[in-house]
Design an enzyme around this catalytic site. Sequence first.
Site, PDB file in Angstrom:
ATOM      1  N   SER A   1       0.541  -0.943   0.298  1.00 51.07           N
ATOM      2  CA  SER A   1       0.039  -0.191  -0.101  1.00 51.07           C
ATOM      3  C   SER A   1       0.648   1.155   0.183  1.00 51.07           C
ATOM      4  CB  SER A   1      -0.922   0.030   1.256  1.00 51.07           C
ATOM      5  OG  SER A   1      -2.122  -0.785   1.262  1.00 51.07           O
TER       6      SER A   1
ATOM      7  N   SER B   1      -5.914  -1.766   9.221  1.00 54.26           N
ATOM      8  CA  SER B   1      -5.951  -3.900   8.837  1.00 54.26           C
ATOM      9  C   SER B   1      -5.740  -4.702  10.069  1.00 54.26           C
ATOM     10  CB  SER B   1      -4.361  -4.159   7.761  1.00 54.26           C
ATOM     11  OG  SER B   1      -4.800  -5.678   6.773  1.00 54.26           O
TER      12      SER B   1
ATOM     13  N   LYS C   1      -9.380  -4.148  12.999  1.00 52.10           N
ATOM     14  CA  LYS C   1     -10.836  -4.094  11.892  1.00 52.10           C
ATOM     15  C   LYS C   1     -11.318  -2.873  12.492  1.00 52.10           C
ATOM     16  CE  LYS C   1      -9.787  -5.235   6.848  1.00 52.10           C
ATOM     17  NZ  LYS C   1     -10.059  -5.963   5.610  1.00 52.10           N
TER      18      LYS C   1
ATOM     19  N   ASN D   1     -11.531  -0.536   7.009  1.00 57.31           N
ATOM     20  CA  ASN D   1      -9.963  -0.615   6.725  1.00 57.31           C
ATOM     21  C   ASN D   1      -9.612   1.142   6.023  1.00 57.31           C
ATOM     22  OD1 ASN D   1     -11.925  -0.382   4.377  1.00 57.31           O
ATOM     23  ND2 ASN D   1     -10.270  -1.835   3.396  1.00 57.31           N
TER      24      ASN D   1
ATOM     25  N   GLY E   1     -16.286 -18.295   2.068  1.00 61.61           N
ATOM     26  CA  GLY E   1     -15.867 -17.605   3.165  1.00 61.61           C
ATOM     27  C   GLY E   1     -16.933 -16.618   4.166  1.00 61.61           C
TER      28      GLY E   1
ATOM     29  N   GLY F   1     -13.457 -11.513   7.138  1.00 63.01           N
ATOM     30  CA  GLY F   1     -13.439 -10.076   6.595  1.00 63.01           C
ATOM     31  C   GLY F   1     -12.960  -9.881   5.779  1.00 63.01           C
TER      32      GLY F   1
ATOM     33  N   GLY G   1      -7.539 -11.669  -7.287  1.00 63.61           N
ATOM     34  CA  GLY G   1      -8.213 -10.350  -6.530  1.00 63.61           C
ATOM     35  C   GLY G   1      -6.940  -8.806  -6.444  1.00 63.61           C
TER      36      GLY G   1
ATOM     37  N   GLN H   1      -9.427  -1.385  -3.705  1.00 61.97           N
ATOM     38  CA  GLN H   1      -9.827  -0.582  -3.108  1.00 61.97           C
ATOM     39  C   GLN H   1      -9.889   0.319  -2.400  1.00 61.97           C
ATOM     40  OE1 GLN H   1      -8.469  -1.392  -0.138  1.00 61.97           O
ATOM     41  NE2 GLN H   1      -6.871  -1.814  -0.837  1.00 61.97           N
TER      42      GLN H   1
END
EC number: 1.1.1.25
Length: 291
Positions: A24, A69, A73, A94, A133, A136, A258, A265
């Site tokens: 990030s 993170s 969270k 987040n 799943g 989160g 992903g 995001q």
Amino acid sequence: MNERIDGHTILIGLMAYPIRHSMSPTMHNNAFAKLGLNYAYLAFEITNDNLPQAIDAIRTLDMRGSNISMPNKQKVIPLLDKLDPAAEMVGAVNTIVNDHGTLTGYVTDGTGFMQALKDENLDIIGEKMTLAGGGGAGTAIAIQAAIDGVKEISIFNRHDDLWENAKRNVDIINENTNCKATLHELEDQDDFKNEIQDCAIYCDSTGVGMKPLEDQSLVNDPSWFKKDMIVYDTVYAPRTTKLMNIAQDAGVKHVYNGLSMMLEQGAEAFKLWTNQEMPVEYIRDLLFSEE
């Protein structure tokens, strides 16, 4: 970076533990530089124990905000002034935005997922989703998809420590949206197969497929998939997961990892802080172009 930092630089953080591996800071700092924005994004290793002091620092230092993170969270929520409706439903944050001392929590994982599909000109509004799943990422995806207008979501989870969270997700979706959500046992393989074959998109939001489980997939039979469906794996390292290989063997037309979700995001958080669009394609090419 040295040319941009001065007495007017605005700080944005990333608070998690561990976090030194995160991409990030590179993503956001390159986006700031590309647009000529006087911001700097730094990673801070913050645990639940020192989270309150870290959140106080956002106000004290007049930071523009921070990403949050694991493991923070959920723990961060009582420390904030306001929550975006989606974050309130998801029960996790987040992204924090600081508006003159008022801290608002957002969750951008779900919007990142939905935007990643739009980037591929795929529309699942009014369709049925099967989702593996209840953690989160799965929570954010399920709730955002329901808010946006997905008609039906079948959520599969094992009877483990995430089962109750998956159950909560179903209740929240059914009580607050027009989407019909149901919870299923992942151990029931016949049910799992039937729900996958009856949906427009199958999404795996678990960690199966990434290290140390890179040789595993929840679906191992290509016959479970239809050629005209979407198969989406939220894992992006490795770039091609075992699930993706199986879907491609089945001739599925739309198979994705992903990566776009991760970028989108981040782009949503970037826009919340700067009111500008992140140069997503520039960042994608800079960080993730395959040789």
